[in-house]
Design a protein around this motif. Sequence first.
Motif, PDB file in Angstrom:
ATOM      1  N   SER A   1       1.102  -1.010  -0.130  1.00 52.80           N
ATOM      2  CA  SER A   1       0.166   0.094   0.179  1.00 52.80           C
ATOM      3  C   SER A   1       0.510   1.316   0.127  1.00 52.80           C
ATOM      4  CB  SER A   1      -1.449   0.187   1.232  1.00 52.80           C
ATOM      5  OG  SER A   1      -1.816  -1.072   1.221  1.00 52.80           O
TER       6      SER A   1
ATOM      7  N   PRO B   1       2.455   2.995  -2.784  1.00 51.82           N
ATOM      8  CA  PRO B   1       2.472   3.284  -3.293  1.00 51.82           C
ATOM      9  C   PRO B   1       0.887   4.292  -3.292  1.00 51.82           C
ATOM     10  CG  PRO B   1       2.472   1.546  -4.198  1.00 51.82           C
ATOM     11  CD  PRO B   1       2.653   1.211  -2.894  1.00 51.82           C
ATOM     12  N   ILE B   2       0.012   3.789  -2.639  1.00 49.22           N
ATOM     13  CA  ILE B   2      -1.332   4.677  -2.330  1.00 49.22           C
ATOM     14  C   ILE B   2      -1.356   5.490  -1.097  1.00 49.22           C
ATOM     15  CG2 ILE B   2      -4.096   4.237  -1.695  1.00 49.22           C
ATOM     16  CD1 ILE B   2      -3.512   0.838  -2.648  1.00 49.22           C
TER      17      ILE B   2
ATOM     18  N   ILE C   1       1.840   7.302  -0.436  1.00 46.29           N
ATOM     19  CA  ILE C   1       2.866   8.028  -1.295  1.00 46.29           C
ATOM     20  C   ILE C   1       1.835   8.911  -1.974  1.00 46.29           C
ATOM     21  CG2 ILE C   1       4.069   8.704  -2.323  1.00 46.29           C
ATOM     22  CD1 ILE C   1       5.863   6.311  -1.890  1.00 46.29           C
ATOM     23  N   ASP C   2       0.520   8.543  -2.859  1.00 47.22           N
ATOM     24  CA  ASP C   2      -0.071   9.005  -3.551  1.00 47.22           C
ATOM     25  C   ASP C   2      -1.160   9.849  -2.544  1.00 47.22           C
ATOM     26  OD1 ASP C   2      -1.261   9.545  -6.300  1.00 47.22           O
ATOM     27  OD2 ASP C   2      -2.938   8.428  -6.028  1.00 47.22           O
ATOM     28  N   LEU C   3      -1.846   9.824  -1.179  1.00 44.80           N
ATOM     29  CA  LEU C   3      -2.724  10.015  -0.616  1.00 44.80           C
ATOM     30  C   LEU C   3      -1.896  11.639  -0.230  1.00 44.80           C
ATOM     31  CD1 LEU C   3      -4.280   7.197   1.185  1.00 44.80           C
ATOM     32  CD2 LEU C   3      -5.595   8.810   0.455  1.00 44.80           C
ATOM     33  N   ARG C   4      -0.227  11.100  -0.044  1.00 46.06           N
ATOM     34  CA  ARG C   4       0.548  12.323   0.409  1.00 46.06           C
ATOM     35  C   ARG C   4       0.478  13.553   0.103  1.00 46.06           C
ATOM     36  NH1 ARG C   4       4.632   9.573   3.613  1.00 46.06           N
ATOM     37  NH2 ARG C   4       3.265   9.913   5.635  1.00 46.06           N
ATOM     38  N   LYS C   5       0.774  12.995  -1.469  1.00 46.23           N
ATOM     39  CA  LYS C   5       0.417  14.419  -2.451  1.00 46.23           C
ATOM     40  C   LYS C   5      -0.401  14.769  -2.666  1.00 46.23           C
ATOM     41  CE  LYS C   5       4.488  11.637  -4.978  1.00 46.23           C
ATOM     42  NZ  LYS C   5       5.044  10.877  -6.395  1.00 46.23           N
ATOM     43  N   LYS C   6      -1.482  14.118  -2.256  1.00 51.03           N
ATOM     44  CA  LYS C   6      -2.775  14.861  -3.008  1.00 51.03           C
ATOM     45  C   LYS C   6      -3.541  15.777  -1.542  1.00 51.03           C
ATOM     46  CE  LYS C   6      -4.576  11.232  -5.424  1.00 51.03           C
ATOM     47  NZ  LYS C   6      -6.092  10.055  -6.008  1.00 51.03           N
TER      48      LYS C   6
ATOM     49  N   ALA D   1     -11.537   8.196  -4.683  1.00 47.41           N
ATOM     50  CA  ALA D   1     -10.070   8.696  -4.942  1.00 47.41           C
ATOM     51  C   ALA D   1     -10.407   9.288  -3.512  1.00 47.41           C
ATOM     52  CB  ALA D   1      -9.736   9.553  -5.370  1.00 47.41           C
TER      53      ALA D   1
ATOM     54  N   GLU E   1      10.105   4.125   0.147  1.00 51.78           N
ATOM     55  CA  GLU E   1       9.701   3.989  -1.316  1.00 51.78           C
ATOM     56  C   GLU E   1      11.589   4.204  -1.672  1.00 51.78           C
ATOM     57  OE1 GLU E   1       7.614   6.482  -4.651  1.00 51.78           O
ATOM     58  OE2 GLU E   1       8.647   7.491  -2.431  1.00 51.78           O
TER      59      GLU E   1
ATOM     60  N   LYS F   1      11.089   1.023  -6.807  1.00 45.83           N
ATOM     61  CA  LYS F   1       9.585   0.594  -7.147  1.00 45.83           C
ATOM     62  C   LYS F   1       9.461  -0.948  -7.425  1.00 45.83           C
ATOM     63  CE  LYS F   1       5.535   2.154 -10.485  1.00 45.83           C
ATOM     64  NZ  LYS F   1       5.263   2.323 -11.818  1.00 45.83           N
TER      65      LYS F   1
END
Length: 190
Positions: free
Chosen positions: A24, A26-27, A29-34, A98, A155, A160
Amino acid sequence: MNFDLKEILTASMILFAVIDIIGSIPIIIDLRKKVGHIQSEKASIVAGLLMIVFLFIGKEILNLIGIDVNSFAVAGSFILFFIALEMILGVQLYKDDAPETAAVVPLAFPLIAGAGTMTSILSLRAEYQPINIVIAIVINIIFVYVVLKSSGRIEKVLGKQGINVVRKIFGVILLAIAVKLFATNIKGLF
């Protein structure tokens, strides 16, 4: 209280594979960016409490709606099977909208304490002592907290490809667990 190190280790590994906090990343990290900041402490505590509460009253909730633990475990084995396929094949069978914030809702539930985790907890309850499962939950929540806090560093270290390898390894383990769970509980239905 019946402490059993083997039960604790087995339950910990099962929950680790189902929660799949490494997969999870990647998810996360994506949440943190959003949304910016992720509430690691709050998400970990709420997820842990959800799992422990479900461990003790999940069976009663099922009884209230007329479902026995064996049926729930067999249904859960299918969920685990499909989660394992997602991990191994790198496909997404279930897509959620999302989230708008990285608060308790997307992290604690359903990312950490989702349907697969709850199913696994009830299935474990059918085979193991509750105290050993609680210890396994606490071990996993501590690990989840550490991963949430250091997801950026993880990460960078794993990269990756490293994350993909770990995800596939735990996918195979989870697939074997799903098959065992199905085989063990299907007998109780007949």
